[in-house]
Design a protein around this motif. Structure first.
Motif, short mmCIF file in Angstrom:
data_model
loop_
_atom_site.label_atom_id
_atom_site.label_comp_id
_atom_site.label_asym_id
_atom_site.label_seq_id
_atom_site.Cartn_x
_atom_site.Cartn_y
_atom_site.Cartn_z
N LEU A 316 8.21 4.27 -3.23
CA LEU A 316 7.03 5.08 -2.88
C LEU A 316 5.95 4.24 -2.22
N ASN A 317 5.73 3.03 -2.72
CA ASN A 317 4.72 2.16 -2.11
C ASN A 317 5.11 1.82 -0.66
N GLY A 318 6.40 1.52 -0.47
CA GLY A 318 6.88 1.21 0.88
C GLY A 318 6.78 2.40 1.81
N ILE A 319 7.04 3.60 1.28
CA ILE A 319 6.92 4.83 2.09
C ILE A 319 5.48 5.01 2.55
N LYS A 320 4.53 4.75 1.65
CA LYS A 320 3.11 4.88 2.01
C LYS A 320 2.73 3.87 3.09
N VAL A 321 3.17 2.62 2.92
CA VAL A 321 2.88 1.59 3.92
C VAL A 321 3.37 2.03 5.29
N MET A 322 4.60 2.54 5.33
CA MET A 322 5.20 2.89 6.62
C MET A 322 4.56 4.13 7.24
N ILE A 323 4.13 5.10 6.43
CA ILE A 323 3.50 6.29 7.04
C ILE A 323 2.11 5.94 7.55
N TYR A 324 1.38 5.06 6.87
CA TYR A 324 0.08 4.63 7.40
C TYR A 324 0.27 3.89 8.72
N MET A 325 1.30 3.04 8.79
CA MET A 325 1.57 2.32 10.03
C MET A 325 2.00 3.28 11.14
N THR A 326 2.77 4.30 10.79
CA THR A 326 3.16 5.30 11.79
C THR A 326 1.95 6.03 12.33
N MET A 327 1.00 6.37 11.45
CA MET A 327 -0.22 7.05 11.88
C MET A 327 -1.06 6.14 12.78
N ILE A 328 -1.11 4.85 12.45
CA ILE A 328 -1.87 3.89 13.27
C ILE A 328 -1.26 3.78 14.66
N LEU A 329 0.06 3.64 14.72
CA LEU A 329 0.73 3.55 16.02
C LEU A 329 0.53 4.85 16.81
N ALA A 330 0.59 5.98 16.13
CA ALA A 330 0.36 7.26 16.80
C ALA A 330 -1.04 7.31 17.41
N ILE A 331 -2.03 6.83 16.67
CA ILE A 331 -3.41 6.79 17.19
C ILE A 331 -3.48 5.96 18.46
N LEU A 332 -2.87 4.78 18.44
CA LEU A 332 -2.93 3.88 19.59
C LEU A 332 -2.27 4.50 20.82
N ILE A 333 -1.10 5.10 20.63
CA ILE A 333 -0.38 5.68 21.77
C ILE A 333 -1.11 6.92 22.30
N ILE A 334 -1.60 7.77 21.40
CA ILE A 334 -2.30 8.98 21.85
C ILE A 334 -3.60 8.62 22.56
N ALA A 335 -4.33 7.63 22.02
CA ALA A 335 -5.56 7.19 22.68
C ALA A 335 -5.25 6.63 24.07
N TYR A 336 -4.20 5.81 24.16
CA TYR A 336 -3.77 5.25 25.45
C TYR A 336 -3.39 6.37 26.41
N LYS A 337 -2.69 7.37 25.91
CA LYS A 337 -2.26 8.52 26.72
C LYS A 337 -3.46 9.30 27.26
N LYS A 338 -4.43 9.58 26.40
CA LYS A 338 -5.59 10.38 26.81
C LYS A 338 -6.51 9.62 27.76
N ILE A 339 -6.80 8.38 27.41
CA ILE A 339 -7.72 7.59 28.23
C ILE A 339 -7.17 7.37 29.64
N ASN A 340 -5.85 7.20 29.73
CA ASN A 340 -5.23 6.93 31.03
C ASN A 340 -4.62 8.17 31.69
N ASN A 341 -4.90 9.36 31.11
CA ASN A 341 -4.45 10.63 31.70
C ASN A 341 -2.94 10.66 31.97
N ILE A 342 -2.18 10.25 30.96
CA ILE A 342 -0.72 10.24 31.07
C ILE A 342 -0.17 11.54 30.50
#
Length: 382
Positions: A316-342
């Motif tokens: 369970l602890n590992g699952i939480k670590v990985m979902i937080y990291m997935t959310m962080i990566l999602a933020i970075l990619i979505i921000a990159y997508k929006k800022i650069n109009n991709i």
């Protein structure tokens, strides 16, 4: 905005400050919180199907060492597994919250609409006994409840207990705990209909829009004139009333709610919205509910392109670590997508990966005494 500029929005001292606050590196000689953050992030971007052995391999690669800015790194599969299972997950949770706050402001979405929903990840019951059942005894499920504020995730909860199969419990808890929804509006589907939850949201200044059964039990106290239908709107509003709702104990709610009923033009189906927003245009309310579909697209993105369906750790602890990291990566990619109009998540992720790889190559060239500017055309990924 290029990758370097995007990542520099995260202050470098964030990792040190959180390590002290959460004591994530206490009595740890290798695999610090910052190294684990960078290892998981790099591995998610560099591998279609992440595993502990893949992370072990990347840990020793020159590209990762350059990305992480750590020269001497060595660890084994077992130690990475143990670290993910025992590392303080609150370190990653707080990182996620800080990173959300940074990019929420960068995207100018502080007052954006929130969309809340849940999704499931399944695993064979013989491999994962701790998860919940959901109609299939051969599988166990982990449930992720997510709030999307504007275009990026602002909060996430992991559920494995059977009681959280109910959206009444899972979504209500997420909304009640999400500070970013206060004095803002959240949209959710009709899986959450508890009148007590509605009253609690209203008492906490959390505005909401949801769907309800057209035969919703209520006591109308006032009617509003239906405003003119905007051109091209797919729904025709027929009635707009303020009412007290009836709960399961046959009692009225503490607060008044708006019941907006209409017809979906294409299908002729009746549709009903319930909200604690008493003064906005009824067609605007219906339009806000339509935006709920954005979280379904978000779930599709993280399942297809960030591989959230694959559990690297069944702890369970590992699952939480990985979902937080997935959310962080999602933020970075979505921000990159929006800022650069991709257009499209797939292309945004690919461009993100390629640009990051170019930055790493440039750094290696410089460390070797070369000048990457002499081959600038090779690094132009626009």
């Amino acid at each position: 905005m290029n990758i370097s500029e995007l990542l520099k929005l995260i202050p470098s001292k964030t990792f040190r400050d959180l390590a002290i606050e959460t004591k994530v590196d206490t009595q740890v000689k290798k695999l610090s919180g910052e190294v684990m953050f960078k290892l998981i992030l790099f591995s998610m971007l560099s591998s279609d199907k992440l595993s502990l052995r893949v992370m072990e391999t990347f840990l020793q690669s020159s590209k990762f060492k350059c990305f992480a800015e750590f020269d001497i790194l060595d660890s084994r599969y077992n130690s990475i597994r143990d670290r993910i299972c025992t590392i303080n997950a609150s370190y990653f949770e707080k990182l996620f919250e800080i990173i959300f706050s940074i990019y929420n402001k960068e995207l100018k979405e502080e007052n954006a609409l929130s969309k809340t929903d849940s999704t499931y990840v399944a695993l064979a019951a013989k491999l994962f006994s701790a998860g919940m059942k959901n109609g299939d005894n051969s599988k166990r499920f982990v449930k992720y409840s997510v709030n999307l504020k504007g275009s990026i995730p602002s909060s996430v909860k992991v559920h494995t207990e059977q009681s959280y199969v109910s959206e009444e419990l899972a979504l209500a808890e997420l909304i009640n705990d999400a500070d970013c929804i206060e004095n803002n509006t959240v949209v959710f589907d009709r899986g959450l209909q508890s009148r007590n939850s509605f009253d609690k949201f209203t008492g906490s200044n959390k505005l909401f829009v949801s769907r309800a059964n057209p035969n919703i039990r209520c006591k109308a106290v006032a009617s509003k004139k239906v405003t003119a239908k905007p051109v091209g709107n797919p729904v025709t509003i027929t009635t707009d009333e303020t009412a007290l709702l009836v709960n399961r104990k046959e009692k009225y709610t503490k607060h008044r709610y708006r019941i907006i009923k209409g017809i979906i033009d294409q299908s002729g189906e009746e549709i009903c919205f319930v909200t604690n927003i008493l003064d906005e245009d009824c067609y605007l309310i219906a339009g806000w509910y339509k935006q709920r579909w954005e979280i379904e697209l978000f779930f599709k993105f993280i399942k297809q392109h960030l591989n959230v369906k694959h559990l690297v750790s069944r702890d369970l602890n590992g699952i939480k670590v990985m979902i937080y990291m997935t959310m962080i990566l999602a933020i970075l990619i979505i921000a990159y997508k929006k800022i650069n109009n991709i257009k499209g998540f797939k292309i945004a992720k690919l461009k993100f990966e390629l640009e990051l790889e170019n930055e790493i190559i440039k750094t290696i060239v410089m460390l070797c005494g070369g000048n990457p500017n002499k081959a600038a055309h090779l690094f132009n990924s626009s």
